[in-house]
Design an enzyme around this catalytic site. Structure first.
Site, PDB file in Angstrom:
ATOM      1  N   HIS A  33      -0.050 -63.782   0.398  1.00  0.00           N
ATOM      2  CA  HIS A  33      -1.077 -65.043  -0.115  1.00  0.00           C
ATOM      3  C   HIS A  33      -0.586 -65.941  -0.153  1.00  0.00           C
ATOM      4  CE1 HIS A  33      -5.700 -64.513  -2.029  1.00  0.00           C
ATOM      5  NE2 HIS A  33      -5.373 -65.581  -0.755  1.00  0.00           N
TER       6      HIS A  33
ATOM      7  N   TYR B 196      -8.995 -61.515  -4.862  1.00  0.00           N
ATOM      8  CA  TYR B 196     -10.319 -61.856  -5.086  1.00  0.00           C
ATOM      9  C   TYR B 196     -11.067 -60.190  -5.776  1.00  0.00           C
ATOM     10  CZ  TYR B 196      -9.761 -64.406  -0.398  1.00  0.00           C
ATOM     11  OH  TYR B 196      -9.107 -65.090   0.615  1.00  0.00           O
TER      12      TYR B 196
END
Length: 275
Positions: free
Chosen positions: A114, A56
């Site tokens: 992830h 992010y």
């Protein structure tokens, strides 16, 4: 300020660590002042569970907001994630150290792989790499730098591969989960093996907001479709991670204590298919 109980209510993970039942997500929240302001507002309102990821690019802003909040570190549950592209033991350890430096908060409460495949290669088999990365996660866990460890976007076969080789089983699987998109096979397998299911995009990346069926149920309780969708997650034993940069929405998303969806309405929501 009196915080809603949902922000302090917790689930208990497999190793006994408590995790707040609703979290504040930062996916697609821009790095820099936007991320800092959003997390600052969430903490001010009473959120005590913040979710970020290396990918992010806002870990440093999340960490700064946490440090500047004046809230004790142990009172905030922080998640970050290893990039999906990394499938080697040493690279996993090195990237974790980068995340730790970015956040600068001493430790993380939850560290996740992830995805089981690199982004752009969805569905490809990286079992060997995931097993190597999980060994690195177990090492990180043993050092105490991550209080809990888990996975994200893992299907049943991906979870089974980890479980077949793990000394420490994953405690969480964070997946795309919402009303009408509940991934029943993945959810059941995860829960049957002691994993808490976390819901990213619990509002269906916005597609639930205008759905007439969900709106009708929400109207029955005098709440918004977003509030209904988040309450649905909680009643399913799933942890939602709503995200917003709008202070009004950040506040409204946690205001879900005042109603319970009845059995009939839960069944109607269960029957929706919104893929």
């Amino acid at each position: 300020m009196i915080f809603m109980a949902i922000l302090t209510d917790t689930y208990t993970l497999a190793n006994g660590v408590a995790i707040p039942k609703i979290g504040f997500g930062t996916w697609q929240v821009q790095p820099g002042q936007e991320a800092y302001n959003a997390v600052t507002e969430a903490l001010k309102i009473g959120y005590r569970h913040i979710d970020t990821a290396y990918a992010y690019r806002n870990e440093a802003d999340v960490g700064r907001a946490i440090r500047d909040s004046g809230i004790k570190r142990e009172d905030i549950f922080v998640t970050t994630k290893l990039p999906a592209e990394i499938k080697e033991y040493d690279a996993a350890l090195d990237t974790f150290n980068e995340s730790m430096a970015n956040l600068d908060i001493g430790y993380v409460d939850l560290y996740l792989i992830h995805a089981p495949w690199p982004w752009g290669q969805r569905g490809t088999d990286h079992t060997k790499g995931n097993i190597a990365v999980w060994s690195a996660f177990e090492e990180i866990y043993r050092t105490g730098r991550a209080r809990t460890i888990g996975i994200s976007n893992f299907a049943v076969k991906d979870m089974q591969a980890i479980l077949d080789h793990a000394q420490v089983a994953p405690m969480v699987n964070q997946i795309h989960w919402s009303v009408g998109y509940t991934e029943p096979e993945i959810t059941k397998f995860a829960q049957d093996h002691g994993m808490l299911v976390e819901a990213y995009s619990p509002l269906g990346t916005g597609r639930l907001i205008g759905n007439k069926h969900i709106q009708a149920v929400a109207d029955h309780y005098g709440v918004s479709t977003a509030q209904l969708a988040l309450r649905y997650c909680i009643q399913k034993g799933v942890l939602p991670l709503p995200r917003s940069i709008n202070p009004d929405h950040i506040r409204a998303n946690q205001d879900i204590d005042g109603f319970t969806i009845n059995t009939e309405d839960m069944r109607a929501l269960d029957e929706l298919h919104l893929r």
